[in-house]
Motif scaffolding. Structure first.
Motif, PDB file in Angstrom:
ATOM      1  N   LYS A 189       0.858  -1.184   0.000  1.00 31.08           N
ATOM      2  CA  LYS A 189       0.000   0.000   0.000  1.00 31.08           C
ATOM      3  C   LYS A 189       0.892   1.232   0.000  1.00 31.08           C
ATOM      4  O   LYS A 189       1.911   1.273   0.702  1.00 31.08           O
ATOM      5  CB  LYS A 189      -0.905   0.006   1.225  1.00 31.08           C
ATOM      6  N   LEU A 237       0.407   5.513   0.182  1.00 34.98           N
ATOM      7  CA  LEU A 237      -0.415   6.709   0.291  1.00 34.98           C
ATOM      8  C   LEU A 237       0.401   7.904  -0.185  1.00 34.98           C
ATOM      9  O   LEU A 237       1.510   8.130   0.307  1.00 34.98           O
ATOM     10  CB  LEU A 237      -0.864   6.912   1.739  1.00 34.98           C
ATOM     11  N   HIS A 245       3.897   4.133   3.376  1.00 33.36           N
ATOM     12  CA  HIS A 245       3.879   2.970   2.480  1.00 33.36           C
ATOM     13  C   HIS A 245       4.108   1.693   3.274  1.00 33.36           C
ATOM     14  O   HIS A 245       4.709   1.707   4.346  1.00 33.36           O
ATOM     15  CB  HIS A 245       4.915   3.102   1.358  1.00 33.36           C
ATOM     16  N   ARG A 274      -5.065  13.397  -2.820  1.00 32.55           N
ATOM     17  CA  ARG A 274      -4.404  12.261  -2.182  1.00 32.55           C
ATOM     18  C   ARG A 274      -4.983  10.962  -2.719  1.00 32.55           C
ATOM     19  O   ARG A 274      -6.188  10.863  -2.939  1.00 32.55           O
ATOM     20  CB  ARG A 274      -4.574  12.304  -0.661  1.00 32.55           C
ATOM     21  N   ASP A 317      -4.640   6.556  -2.217  1.00 35.13           N
ATOM     22  CA  ASP A 317      -4.146   5.365  -1.539  1.00 35.13           C
ATOM     23  C   ASP A 317      -4.072   4.267  -2.593  1.00 35.13           C
ATOM     24  O   ASP A 317      -5.105   3.784  -3.057  1.00 35.13           O
ATOM     25  CB  ASP A 317      -5.118   4.981  -0.421  1.00 35.13           C
ATOM     26  N   VAL A 344      -3.441   0.577  -3.528  1.00 33.32           N
ATOM     27  CA  VAL A 344      -3.501  -0.684  -2.793  1.00 33.32           C
ATOM     28  C   VAL A 344      -3.193  -1.830  -3.747  1.00 33.32           C
ATOM     29  O   VAL A 344      -3.830  -1.965  -4.798  1.00 33.32           O
ATOM     30  CB  VAL A 344      -4.887  -0.888  -2.147  1.00 33.32           C
ATOM     31  N   SER A 395      -6.752   2.251  -6.733  1.00 35.45           N
ATOM     32  CA  SER A 395      -6.432   3.534  -6.097  1.00 35.45           C
ATOM     33  C   SER A 395      -7.700   4.149  -5.555  1.00 35.45           C
ATOM     34  O   SER A 395      -8.748   4.095  -6.189  1.00 35.45           O
ATOM     35  CB  SER A 395      -5.774   4.499  -7.094  1.00 35.45           C
ATOM     36  N   ARG A 430      -7.993   9.923  -1.154  1.00 32.35           N
ATOM     37  CA  ARG A 430      -7.973  10.054   0.298  1.00 32.35           C
ATOM     38  C   ARG A 430      -7.902  11.513   0.719  1.00 32.35           C
ATOM     39  O   ARG A 430      -7.133  12.287   0.183  1.00 32.35           O
ATOM     40  CB  ARG A 430      -6.744   9.320   0.861  1.00 32.35           C
TER      41      ARG A 430
END
Length: 217
Positions: free
Chosen positions: A62, A64, A83, A115, A117, A119, A130, A133
């Motif tokens: 992951k 971010l 991360h 933002r 994230d 994954v 994605s 965020r």
């Protein structure tokens, strides 16, 4: 964060109950990065490429990130916020965001940030996903609280439609950005039922005190 979850749950309950369905009202437009984020033609795909070795070993990851766009035709500045899983996932995301642009960004708007994230899950139907965020602002006391907001559920297809129903104030924009990106959680049938519904609520004065984490061996 429990405050984030509590607000999301409250909004879902209000929408599901039909407490305040409303006619459409004038919208505050999402930021350029929320409106028209685009992957350039010729990019490997619309998501980062899963690193081969971690994928072969069934390893998840992951990352971010915060992206900052200063021009419609330039790649974003990238900040890695956190991360998990190793540096190969970070490099995959770094390679991917070079192909992102915000073609609707106008010079008068100034920089636009968003933002995501990213994954990585090797067993999933879509191994790389994605999610936008935003952090819930920890303090509303500088926003002219309390203030009234209109919220229309449109995630995950589009940003939620949110409107300041009092006099508009720039200080509230971080909270409004968080609401636009907020994804409600619940049974699929319930989420489908409230999609496109509108509710009104009042944002109170609050201040969330951070508490240091303690690790016990």
């Amino acid at each position: 964060m429990r405050h984030h979850a509590a607000i999301a749950l409250t909004l879902l309950a209000m929408l599901a109950s039909g407490a305040a369905r409303a006619q459409a009202v004038a919208t505050q437009e999402p930021t350029a990065a929320q409106r028209c984020l685009t992957v350039l033609p010729g990019a490997p795909g619309d998501q980062p490429v899963y690193p081969f070795e971690p994928f072969k070993r069934g390893k998840a990851g992951k990352v971010l990130v915060e992206l900052r766009f200063t021009s419609a035709d330039l790649r974003p500045a990238l900040e890695i916020l956190s991360h998990e899983g190793g540096s190969t996932f970070v490099e995959a995301v770094r390679d991917h965001v070079q192909h992102l642009r915000v073609p609707c960004l106008e010079a008068r708007e100034g920089p636009s940030t968003v933002r995501f994230d990213y994954v990585f899950r090797p067993e999933a139907d879509r191994p790389v996903q994605s999610e936008q965020r935003e952090r819930m602002p920890p303090d509303s006391t500088g926003m002219g609280c309390p203030f009234n907001v209109s919220f229309t559920a449109r995630q995950p297809e589009l940003p939620n439609h949110v409107v300041q129903r009092d006099n508009w104030r720039a200080e509230r924009q971080p909270f409004m950005a968080w609401l636009r990106a907020l994804k409600l959680e619940g049974p699929t049938r319930l989420l489908d039922a409230v999609y496109g519904d509108t509710t009104h609520f009042q944002v109170p004065c609050y201040k969330i005190e951070s508490t240091p984490s303690t690790n016990k061996e």
